[in-house]
Write an enzyme that holds these catalytic residues in place. Structure first.
Site, PDB file in Angstrom:
ATOM      1  N   SER A  39     -68.759 -25.372 -24.795  1.00 36.57           N
ATOM      2  CA  SER A  39     -69.209 -25.247 -26.036  1.00 36.57           C
ATOM      3  C   SER A  39     -70.263 -26.717 -26.221  1.00 36.57           C
ATOM      4  O   SER A  39     -70.954 -26.946 -26.526  1.00 36.57           O
ATOM      5  CB  SER A  39     -68.457 -25.870 -26.550  1.00 36.57           C
ATOM      6  N   GLU A 238     -63.316 -33.468 -44.169  1.00 39.71           N
ATOM      7  CA  GLU A 238     -62.192 -33.958 -43.777  1.00 39.71           C
ATOM      8  C   GLU A 238     -62.317 -35.243 -42.837  1.00 39.71           C
ATOM      9  O   GLU A 238     -61.800 -35.883 -42.406  1.00 39.71           O
ATOM     10  CB  GLU A 238     -60.806 -33.154 -43.324  1.00 39.71           C
ATOM     11  N   HIS A 245     -66.963 -32.704 -27.997  1.00 37.94           N
ATOM     12  CA  HIS A 245     -68.686 -32.432 -28.133  1.00 37.94           C
ATOM     13  C   HIS A 245     -69.345 -33.205 -29.085  1.00 37.94           C
ATOM     14  O   HIS A 245     -68.783 -34.566 -29.440  1.00 37.94           O
ATOM     15  CB  HIS A 245     -68.213 -31.271 -29.326  1.00 37.94           C
TER      16      HIS A 245
END
Length: 267
Positions: A39, A238, A245
């Protein structure tokens, strides 16, 4: 009559010239740079069935901005790796993948089929391989070594140029204002396999630790990683507290570190 014949001959010559130029253009070699990894390297805008801007932004892997770095000056500085005037980044990295799952899902075989002599394969794994609590992706260090060996060996079989990257560091642990290595034995395994196989290595772990330390913990936390309060981004009502990341600024900073590493590699 002569005028007509001359016109036809001229037209035919122009057609042949045009066809020749088109053929020349289509046969020009473009060096592809394949990115395989997890990722932190992924291009989220290419995820099928997803609306990136309305679902994941500002989440961004460094591979997502890698293509834009390859201007004429950058390509010229990579003459030891690239012999063409054009580069195309093909980001195959995907979130949650370890060396094993990237292979088992057929993602590596798809890259292998597409590889041509002179293409580059940049491989950066380790974040998910080390996730012992997530058995579906976990890979012990010896397995991690074997998969890197496989990716390197098969890239070479196709005439490609493999480049091993140690995993980009997470935004922890910080000690006395300095970011320390969180990747432990996986970092060491990548370094050792690269040495064993005589393959190019970019120590992205060290480069990112040094660069992040220079910027400072507070700046890197707020601007590089996915840390922000509720209500800042519609996709994250939120808020987010994520020290793995990247936001766009962090992704670009890491992409620039990778390019710098490529420039400094020797044949």
């Amino acid at each position: 009559m002569n005028t007509t014949r001359t016109t036809l001959l001229t037209f035919a010559a122009l057609l042949l010239l045009s066809a020749g130029l088109m053929s020349f253009a289509f046969t020009q070699k473009v060096t592809k740079i394949y990115l395989i990894g997890d990722s932190t390297m992924a291009d989220y805008s290419t995820y099928e069935g997803e609306d990136y801007m309305n679902k994941r932004y500002p989440l961004m892997g460094w591979g997502q901005v890698f293509q834009e770095l390859f201007d004429e000056k950058a390509i010229a500085s990579l003459g030891h790796l690239i012999s063409t005037d054009s580069v195309l980044v093909d980001d195959r990295a995907r979130g949650g993948r370890s060396t094993r799952t990237f292979f088992e899902e057929g993602r590596w075989s798809a890259v292998y089929r597409d590889l041509h002599p002179g293409d580059l394969v940049l491989m950066q794994f380790g974040h998910n391989d080390a996730a012992k609590e997530k058995t579906e992706r976990y890979v012990a260090t010896e397995g991690y070594r074997e998969y890197i060996r496989l990716f390197v060996t098969q890239t070479r079989e196709k005439g490609g140029i493999p480049i091993v990257l140690t995993p980009v560091n997470r935004n922890y642990p910080w000690k006395e204002g300095k970011l320390e290595n969180v990747h432990g034995e996986y970092y060491q395994a990548a370094v050792e396999v690269a040495g064993e196989l005589g393959v190019h290595l970019i120590d992205l772990t060290q480069r990112s630790m040094d660069a992040f330390t220079e910027k400072g913990e507070a700046y890197v936390t707020a601007h590089y990683f996915m840390n922000f309060e509720p209500g800042v981004y519609p996709n994250y009502p939120e808020g987010s507290k994520d020290n793995t990341h990247f936001q766009p600024e962090g992704a670009k900073a890491v992409a620039e570190l990778v390019l710098e590493g490529m420039v400094e590699l020797k044949r």
